[in-house]
Design a protein around this motif. Structure first.
Motif, PDB file in Angstrom:
ATOM      1  N   LYS A  83     -42.435  59.064  18.831  1.00 29.45           N
ATOM      2  CA  LYS A  83     -43.517  58.639  19.722  1.00 29.45           C
ATOM      3  C   LYS A  83     -44.745  59.541  19.580  1.00 29.45           C
ATOM      4  CE  LYS A  83     -44.789  57.369  24.314  1.00 29.45           C
ATOM      5  NZ  LYS A  83     -44.404  57.078  25.660  1.00 29.45           N
ATOM      6  N   ASN A 125     -47.118  51.298  21.683  1.00 30.23           N
ATOM      7  CA  ASN A 125     -46.929  50.005  22.354  1.00 30.23           C
ATOM      8  C   ASN A 125     -47.123  48.821  21.417  1.00 30.23           C
ATOM      9  OD1 ASN A 125     -46.371  51.135  24.832  1.00 30.23           O
ATOM     10  ND2 ASN A 125     -48.557  51.445  25.245  1.00 30.23           N
ATOM     11  N   ASN A 126     -47.282  49.131  20.130  1.00 30.29           N
ATOM     12  CA  ASN A 126     -47.549  48.044  19.184  1.00 30.29           C
ATOM     13  C   ASN A 126     -46.375  47.065  19.114  1.00 30.29           C
ATOM     14  OD1 ASN A 126     -47.440  46.742  16.416  1.00 30.29           O
ATOM     15  ND2 ASN A 126     -49.501  47.579  16.509  1.00 30.29           N
ATOM     16  N   SER A 163     -46.458  57.235   9.720  1.00 22.71           N
ATOM     17  CA  SER A 163     -47.711  57.123  10.471  1.00 22.71           C
ATOM     18  C   SER A 163     -48.867  56.757   9.531  1.00 22.71           C
ATOM     19  CB  SER A 163     -47.955  58.391  11.296  1.00 22.71           C
ATOM     20  OG  SER A 163     -48.868  59.219  10.684  1.00 22.71           O
ATOM     21  N   PRO A 182     -49.299  56.378  16.250  1.00 25.71           N
ATOM     22  CA  PRO A 182     -50.507  56.359  17.070  1.00 25.71           C
ATOM     23  C   PRO A 182     -50.487  55.382  18.248  1.00 25.71           C
ATOM     24  CG  PRO A 182     -51.027  56.223  14.727  1.00 25.71           C
ATOM     25  CD  PRO A 182     -49.550  56.181  14.834  1.00 25.71           C
ATOM     26  N   ASN A 183     -49.883  54.212  18.087  1.00 28.90           N
ATOM     27  CA  ASN A 183     -49.868  53.270  19.198  1.00 28.90           C
ATOM     28  C   ASN A 183     -48.433  52.819  19.456  1.00 28.90           C
ATOM     29  OD1 ASN A 183     -50.012  51.161  20.943  1.00 28.90           O
ATOM     30  ND2 ASN A 183     -51.168  49.817  19.587  1.00 28.90           N
ATOM     31  N   TYR A 199     -48.553  53.092   8.790  1.00 29.21           N
ATOM     32  CA  TYR A 199     -48.964  52.366   9.998  1.00 29.21           C
ATOM     33  C   TYR A 199     -50.491  52.286  10.089  1.00 29.21           C
ATOM     34  CZ  TYR A 199     -48.870  51.319  15.015  1.00 29.21           C
ATOM     35  OH  TYR A 199     -49.026  50.743  16.233  1.00 29.21           O
ATOM     36  N   LYS A 200     -51.121  53.447   9.807  1.00 32.02           N
ATOM     37  CA  LYS A 200     -52.593  53.471   9.854  1.00 32.02           C
ATOM     38  C   LYS A 200     -53.197  52.607   8.753  1.00 32.02           C
ATOM     39  CE  LYS A 200     -53.028  58.044  11.902  1.00 32.02           C
ATOM     40  NZ  LYS A 200     -52.951  59.454  11.513  1.00 32.02           N
TER      41      LYS A 200
END
Ligand code: SF4
Length: 339
Positions: free
Chosen positions: A252, A259-260, A218, A256-257, A221-222
């Motif tokens: 999930k 749906n990326n 995460s 954070p997103n 990703y951020k």
């Protein structure tokens, strides 16, 4: 969980490189005994049993020079693979390094990083105008020693300036702090190797916990990196469906997103060769790995040996179930391959 070796061995030429000098200083300050590489064979004498040799090697780090600059293909992950490190402090029972580097299970870090980069430049130039992709996790988990070498960070920065070069890495470790605030220019894809609770607890010794890997994912990703996950090896055992579902639930809740569209998954089911089975049983006599040839089908492998894979029926079940979990939990992600 940061790895520190019990013994360090230095190849004489490595002392001429900046990273070699830096590592010697670091290990001296950590009071880790340092020997010349010539001492490796003397200390690790051949009277040791194969288990003792394995255990000693996994606690030994060799500081060396990468000599061979010919790069091998790395399909389906990338066009080529190269190494900043070979070997790994992890002891995953199923790891292909058990056979691939069975006589050299120690960890070797390469300090001639500028020469490695010059070589990469040649491979990139040879394929322009096509983009060439490179994998750095085929013969090690380089993040496992990143806190010692800093080499992955330098490599990401090197690739950030390459119009026609891209980097890929995969890890089971969470030691990614020094990758977070650097210029990656979206040219490096970071993937985390994840698995069910049973697989990690039973077979992935000396690696980071799933919670730590997902937290690190995460953060990556951020920080804007292209992110992916590898589920390998996918195993079929009592309770596998529920455990893999829980894994996706956890994922999930932490990404954070979900749906990326840039998120990707690579899926590799468990398989073994007779040679791997012999090495694994020798090193892990109580292994719970299911290596019963009679319940598998034989498939001719790319390295000239048969591998034992799940039957078509089981393989399809694994593929359908995990693919559906991905579609349910991350509907816009991509499944790069199932093998
Ligand atoms: Fe092999 Fe990766 Fe486990 Fe290291 S972490 S032993 S490279 S599977």
């Amino acid at each position: 969980m940061n790895f520190y070796p019990d013994y360090v061995f230095i190849e004489s030429e490595a002392e001429n490189y900046a990273l070699g000098k830096e590592l010697i200083k670091k290990f001296e300050s950590l009071k880790i005994p340092i020997f010349s590489f010539k001492e490796f064979k003397k200390i690790n004498n051949y009277e040791k049993s194969s288990k003792e040799f394995y255990s000693f090697s996994k606690r030994s780090l060799i500081v060396g020079i990468k000599k061979s600059m010919k790069l091998e293909c790395c399909k389906p992950s990338a066009d080529y693979q190269f190494s900043l490190v070979t070997g790994c402090p992890g002891s995953c029972e199923y790891c292909y390094l058990q056979t691939n580097q069975s006589f050299k299970p120690f960890i070797r870090v390469y300090v001639n990083i500028e020469e490695i980069f010059d070589n990469i430049d040649k491979y990139i130039a040879a394929s322009i105008p096509n983009i060439t992709t490179f994998e750095i996790s085929s013969s090690s988990d380089p993040i496992a020693v990143e806190h010692l070498t800093g080499s992955v960070k330098k490599t990401i920065e090197f690739f950030s300036n390459k119009e026609f070069g891209r980097l890929r890495l995969v890890t089971k470790y969470s030691n990614i702090d020094n990758l977070l605030n650097i210029n990656h220019n979206n040219h490096t894809k970071v993937r985390f190797s994840i698995n069910s609770e049973y697989v990690i607890k039973s077979f992935e010794h000396n690696t980071d916990k799933i919670e730590e890997r997902i937290k690190a994912a995460s953060l990556i990703y951020k920080s804007g990196y292209p992110l992916g996950f590898i589920i390998a090896p996918i195993m079929h055992y009592d309770g596998w469906t529920e455990e893999y579902r829980k894994l996706f639930e956890m994922l999930k809740n932490n990404i954070p997103n979900p749906n990326n569209e840039n998120l990707s998954f690579e899926l590799i089911q468990y398989r073994f060769t007779t040679r791997a089975k012999n090495v694994i049983v020798d090193r892990f006599p109580n292994t719970k790995l299911d290596m019963n040839e009679e319940s598998r089908i034989k498939k001719w492998g790319p390295y000239g040996v048969y591998k034992f894979v799940y039957t078509k029926d089981i393989s399809n079940k694994l593929k359908d179930y995990i693919s559906n979990l991905i579609i349910d939990y991350f509907p816009n992600s991509t499944i790069e391959y199932f093998t």
